[in-house]
Design a protein around this motif. Sequence first.
Motif, mmCIF file in Angstrom:
data_model
loop_
_atom_site.group_PDB
_atom_site.id
_atom_site.type_symbol
_atom_site.label_atom_id
_atom_site.label_comp_id
_atom_site.label_asym_id
_atom_site.label_seq_id
_atom_site.Cartn_x
_atom_site.Cartn_y
_atom_site.Cartn_z
ATOM 1 N N ARG A 271 -1.374 -8.169 -7.867
ATOM 2 C CA ARG A 271 -1.546 -6.722 -7.685
ATOM 3 C C ARG A 271 -0.451 -5.906 -8.359
ATOM 4 O O ARG A 271 -0.715 -4.801 -8.852
ATOM 5 C CB ARG A 271 -1.631 -6.366 -6.202
ATOM 6 N N PHE A 287 -8.721 1.592 -5.428
ATOM 7 C CA PHE A 287 -8.645 0.194 -5.015
ATOM 8 C C PHE A 287 -9.282 0.035 -3.639
ATOM 9 O O PHE A 287 -9.490 1.016 -2.907
ATOM 10 C CB PHE A 287 -7.189 -0.272 -4.950
ATOM 11 N N SER A 290 -5.192 -0.682 1.178
ATOM 12 C CA SER A 290 -3.985 0.110 0.935
ATOM 13 C C SER A 290 -2.834 -0.701 0.355
ATOM 14 O O SER A 290 -1.852 -0.140 -0.119
ATOM 15 C CB SER A 290 -3.528 0.777 2.236
ATOM 16 N N ALA A 300 -6.783 4.472 -2.499
ATOM 17 C CA ALA A 300 -7.504 3.319 -1.971
ATOM 18 C C ALA A 300 -8.421 3.737 -0.839
ATOM 19 O O ALA A 300 -8.158 4.710 -0.122
ATOM 20 C CB ALA A 300 -6.533 2.245 -1.482
ATOM 21 N N HIS A 302 -9.403 2.191 2.540
ATOM 22 C CA HIS A 302 -8.827 1.154 3.401
ATOM 23 C C HIS A 302 -9.644 1.015 4.673
ATOM 24 O O HIS A 302 -9.684 1.935 5.499
ATOM 25 C CB HIS A 302 -7.378 1.496 3.750
#
Length: 394
Positions: A271, A287, A290, A300, A302
């Motif tokens: 990552r 993404f 988190s 992100a 999450h």
Amino acid sequence: MSRTHLRRWAAWPAALPLAGLVACALVLGAALAGAAVQPAARQRVLVMSTPPEQVQDRLAETLAQGLAAAGDRAEVVRVGWPADTSSEAEVARHLLKHGPADLVVGVSLEVAKEVQRQAPGMQMLFDAYNDPRRSCVVESLDKPGKNATGTFVLGQEGDKMTDLLLAAFPRLRQVVFLVTDDELGQQPCPNEFAPRPADHRCRPGWVDDAAEQRRLAVAPDAGDWARPGEPIAFRFWRVCSVPDIVALGALASQPQTGVVVLMRDLFYYQRELLVKTLNETRKPTVFLGSIFVTAGGLMALHPKLPDTELTTLRLTRLILHGRPAGSLPVSTPRSNAIVFNRAAARRAGLVPSVSFLRRVDSFVEYAPGSAPPPAPRPPPQEKQAAAKAAPGPR
């Protein structure tokens, strides 16, 4: 037997002296009391430890402390990941060699599937980010069956992530999904795709074949986000190895492009390199989880899930007390939180829409390489108190 014998048999207790009756009652009561206080057989729980971060070491410790605090007689055995092993079948065999066991905890979906094949009666708790239904490990989330249940932590939220990205940056005209060659967990059960040939090789770069896109991820319907005269293109970029992550820098030349990073093992373990490379492209990126924002990523989605360790402890206790694993619903996130990294946005010169900023649940300030140390674990007594408060078997 004649009626005379029956009458004599029925009258036999009355003919006993009172002292004899009392003695019989005392002997019977003592026998029952002794049976009640006999300790239950000691049970064994195998906890799989996975490299490289040995996350399951903490899980083994939590289970051992929680079970002891609840008064359960269980031995928790941590099983290390076998060296020089890449086959899930070999990992499953290595795990089962540590038996006999009443329960296996902390296995991935790939290993869980192999354990089901090699030991169909073994009870299991898995820890998965892919949908376990698509791997055929469970039949449903509410009624898993197949002696398996667990936590489904991070699902493939491609549609929600796309919606988030386009809400934040509405001028985007292309969305690129990052995937790997890992198709496990991305197709329905039973698998609808023909198996790949034995000589199949992962080919990095753009994936233009529609059938291959369906293998790698659930492709969103572009029509859901299209505007009159402003079509949005959805494309897939496959990463096969660590050097391919560096090649993602080529995305910088793609105009009006945003990036969706689906959850894959390679992306999780690499990552920091992935976030660094994508930040250098200055493309808005979303993404899943988190942890990527903590590494310096832009934003992100999450999933919110209760403490995974305590959830696993609760499920472990229920199974050890007689509840079949396949009868316990899989624990899944009930909602998602939006996390936005203002430091990453400033460095890339990205300004999201006001309507998106109103939806953000948490604003953070993480520059690449400045991830804070992990939060301290709660004291053991807090974990033990929570374990005692967890609902017991019914």
